[in-house]
Design an enzyme around this catalytic site. Structure first.
Site, PDB file in Angstrom:
ATOM      1  N   SER A  35       0.904  -1.036  -0.231  1.00 59.98           N
ATOM      2  CA  SER A  35      -0.385   0.238   0.323  1.00 59.98           C
ATOM      3  C   SER A  35       0.685   1.270  -0.142  1.00 59.98           C
ATOM      4  CB  SER A  35      -0.709  -0.045   1.185  1.00 59.98           C
ATOM      5  OG  SER A  35      -2.027  -1.052   1.490  1.00 59.98           O
ATOM      6  N   HIS A  66      -3.443   0.332  -4.681  1.00 62.06           N
ATOM      7  CA  HIS A  66      -2.629  -1.394  -5.063  1.00 62.06           C
ATOM      8  C   HIS A  66      -3.039  -1.112  -6.579  1.00 62.06           C
ATOM      9  CE1 HIS A  66      -1.609  -3.341  -2.182  1.00 62.06           C
ATOM     10  NE2 HIS A  66      -2.482  -3.195  -1.316  1.00 62.06           N
ATOM     11  N   HIS A  88      -5.528  -9.749  -0.656  1.00 58.39           N
ATOM     12  CA  HIS A  88      -5.421  -9.684   0.856  1.00 58.39           C
ATOM     13  C   HIS A  88      -6.888 -10.574   1.076  1.00 58.39           C
ATOM     14  CE1 HIS A  88      -3.387  -5.663  -0.427  1.00 58.39           C
ATOM     15  NE2 HIS A  88      -2.777  -6.105   0.871  1.00 58.39           N
ATOM     16  N   TYR A  90      -8.377 -10.005   3.319  1.00 56.14           N
ATOM     17  CA  TYR A  90      -9.486  -9.506   3.944  1.00 56.14           C
ATOM     18  C   TYR A  90     -10.035  -9.109   2.881  1.00 56.14           C
ATOM     19  CZ  TYR A  90      -6.609  -5.446   2.543  1.00 56.14           C
ATOM     20  OH  TYR A  90      -6.192  -4.380   1.688  1.00 56.14           O
ATOM     21  N   GLU A  91     -10.146  -8.773   1.484  1.00 56.09           N
ATOM     22  CA  GLU A  91     -10.666  -8.964   0.583  1.00 56.09           C
ATOM     23  C   GLU A  91     -11.908  -9.999   0.433  1.00 56.09           C
ATOM     24  OE1 GLU A  91      -8.425  -6.191  -2.607  1.00 56.09           O
ATOM     25  OE2 GLU A  91      -6.483  -7.603  -1.530  1.00 56.09           O
ATOM     26  N   ALA A 118       2.537  -1.340   4.298  1.00 54.63           N
ATOM     27  CA  ALA A 118       2.477  -0.752   5.066  1.00 54.63           C
ATOM     28  C   ALA A 118       2.804  -1.720   6.397  1.00 54.63           C
ATOM     29  CB  ALA A 118       1.519  -0.120   4.674  1.00 54.63           C
ATOM     30  N   MET A 216      -1.341  -6.601   7.181  1.00 53.54           N
ATOM     31  CA  MET A 216      -2.742  -7.400   6.821  1.00 53.54           C
ATOM     32  C   MET A 216      -2.049  -8.459   5.760  1.00 53.54           C
ATOM     33  SD  MET A 216      -5.408  -4.963   7.696  1.00 53.54           S
ATOM     34  CE  MET A 216      -5.670  -3.878   8.990  1.00 53.54           C
ATOM     35  N   SER A 217      -0.663  -8.230   5.201  1.00 56.90           N
ATOM     36  CA  SER A 217      -0.139  -9.328   4.123  1.00 56.90           C
ATOM     37  C   SER A 217       1.132  -9.588   4.381  1.00 56.90           C
ATOM     38  CB  SER A 217      -0.517  -8.095   3.443  1.00 56.90           C
ATOM     39  OG  SER A 217       1.445  -7.066   3.143  1.00 56.90           O
ATOM     40  N   ASN A 240       2.415   3.706  10.127  1.00 53.21           N
ATOM     41  CA  ASN A 240       1.165   5.096  11.563  1.00 53.21           C
ATOM     42  C   ASN A 240       2.003   4.586  12.197  1.00 53.21           C
ATOM     43  OD1 ASN A 240      -0.377   2.383   9.895  1.00 53.21           O
ATOM     44  ND2 ASN A 240      -1.087   2.315  11.640  1.00 53.21           N
ATOM     45  N   HIS A 252      -6.580   4.862   6.876  1.00 51.66           N
ATOM     46  CA  HIS A 252      -6.115   4.178   5.433  1.00 51.66           C
ATOM     47  C   HIS A 252      -5.521   5.597   5.086  1.00 51.66           C
ATOM     48  CE1 HIS A 252      -5.052   1.530   2.225  1.00 51.66           C
ATOM     49  NE2 HIS A 252      -5.244   1.741   1.672  1.00 51.66           N
TER      50      HIS A 252
HETATM   51  N1  HPA Z   1      -2.441  -2.410  11.497  1.00 50.86           N
HETATM   52  C1  HPA Z   1      -2.864  -2.997  11.031  1.00 50.86           C
HETATM   53  N2  HPA Z   1      -1.641  -2.799   9.445  1.00 50.86           N
HETATM   54  C2  HPA Z   1      -1.656  -1.936   8.864  1.00 50.86           C
HETATM   55  C3  HPA Z   1      -1.468  -1.037  10.089  1.00 50.86           C
HETATM   56  C4  HPA Z   1      -2.000  -1.171  11.218  1.00 50.86           C
HETATM   57  O1  HPA Z   1      -1.751  -0.186  12.344  1.00 50.86           O
HETATM   58  N3  HPA Z   1      -0.927  -0.160   9.220  1.00 50.86           N
HETATM   59  C5  HPA Z   1      -0.664  -0.046   8.066  1.00 50.86           C
HETATM   60  N4  HPA Z   1      -1.482  -1.326   7.416  1.00 50.86           N
END
Ligand code: HPA
Length: 281
Positions: A35, A66, A88, A90-91, A118, A216-217, A240, A252
């Site tokens: 991302s 993406h 992912h 989650y999709e 990310a 998440m990946s 973050n 996001h």
């Molecule tokens: N948590 C999970 N996935 C992420 C985060 C997060 O804080 N930041 C970017 N991808």
């Protein structure tokens, strides 16, 4: 896409043949851009760009940020295949779909994989915009993509994960980052399914478990790559601070903004490590 074992192999082969028919390059290094990090693909020269939708059986990426295309080209003379975007869990994709791009790259002849993502920063000392070279992972996604019948043509049933993140690649990436003056460290990635960000209690628990970053990946791809004997370098961008550490709600937009801000550091690092990785496969 069918998930039958034999189809999976044949499908990946068919996709690899199509891609190779469109380019004279034979990259041995693959790169997956997470991302906000997709800009790297725009800097690849002599590039052939193939939308995922044109590659047989390829899952379409739905996550914002993406782009969803495969780029085959050269980075300072080193041929590379770049996945600009990934899919992912989650999709709603199956584990087989999530790792399909890695399977296709393997059938193309890729021997080393650079994965980027990310991630949220958990351990103290991490700053927004810093890069973390992954030394290991904790899989809390609830699935292992190699579940199901084993395809012995690809790898063995019970395979080692004790040095999943290649120690030499890690050392090269850290040294390169320091030389470039980039904020870079090493750490453990905990993978969750998402799409909700974590709760502050989850982040406290993950810290106790020994995780430095959360995302998440990446982990399904690492597992599939190691099953096939592909060497791995993985780098997180701390977009973050994780939930409860950050004073603001997670978004996001923040993830994308930080990716955008850090892309220069990130691209410089990849450019420096790529020739060494390609030379050693
Ligand atoms: N948590 C999970 N996935 C992420 C985060 C997060 O804080 N930041 C970017 N991808």
């Amino acid at each position: 896409m069918k998930t039958d074992l034999m189809d999976d192999f044949a499908n990946a082969d068919q996709a690899a043949q199509l891609v190779l028919s469109r380019t004279p390059l034979r990259p041995q290094v693959g790169l997956v851009l997470g991302s906000g990090l997709g800009a790297f693909a725009d800097s690849v020269s002599s590039a052939t760009r193939i939308p995922f939708s044109e590659i047989p059986h390829f899952p379409a990426s739905t996550a914002p940020g993406h782009a969803g295309q495969m780029v085959i080209g050269a980075v300072e003379g080193t041929p590379v295949v770049v996945m600009q975007g990934r899919v992912h869990f989650y999709e709603g994709y199956t584990p087989q779909q999530v790792i399909y791009p890695v399977r296709v790259m393997a059938r193309m002849g890729v021997k080393a994989l650079i994965l980027t993502n990310a991630a949220g920063g958990i351990s103290s000392g991490l700053k927004q915009g810093g890069l973390v070279v992954l030394s290991d992972h904790i899989n809390l996604q609830g699935v292992n993509p190699m579940m199901g019948r084993n395809d012995d043509r690809l790898g063995i049933r019970f395979f080692d994960m004790s040095a999943a993140y290649d120690p030499e690649y890690r050392a090269q990436a850290l040294a390169a980052g320091k030389r470039l003056g980039i904020n870079i460290s090493e750490g453990v990635y905990v993978a969750v399914s998402g799409p909700s960000y974590e709760t502050p209690a989850e982040i406290r628990a993950f810290r106790t478990l020994g995780a430095d970053v959360v995302g998440m990946s990446t982990v399904p791809e690492v597992i599939a790559a190691r099953h096939m004997g592909i060497k791995v370098l993985a780098i997180s961008c701390v977009t973050n601070l994780a939930a409860g550490i950050s004073k603001q709600p997670l978004s996001h937009a923040e993830v994308m903004e930080t990716g955008e801000r850090v892309k220069g550091d990130f691209m410089a690092l990849i450019r420096v490590v790529l020739p060494g990785i390609a030379g050693g496969v």
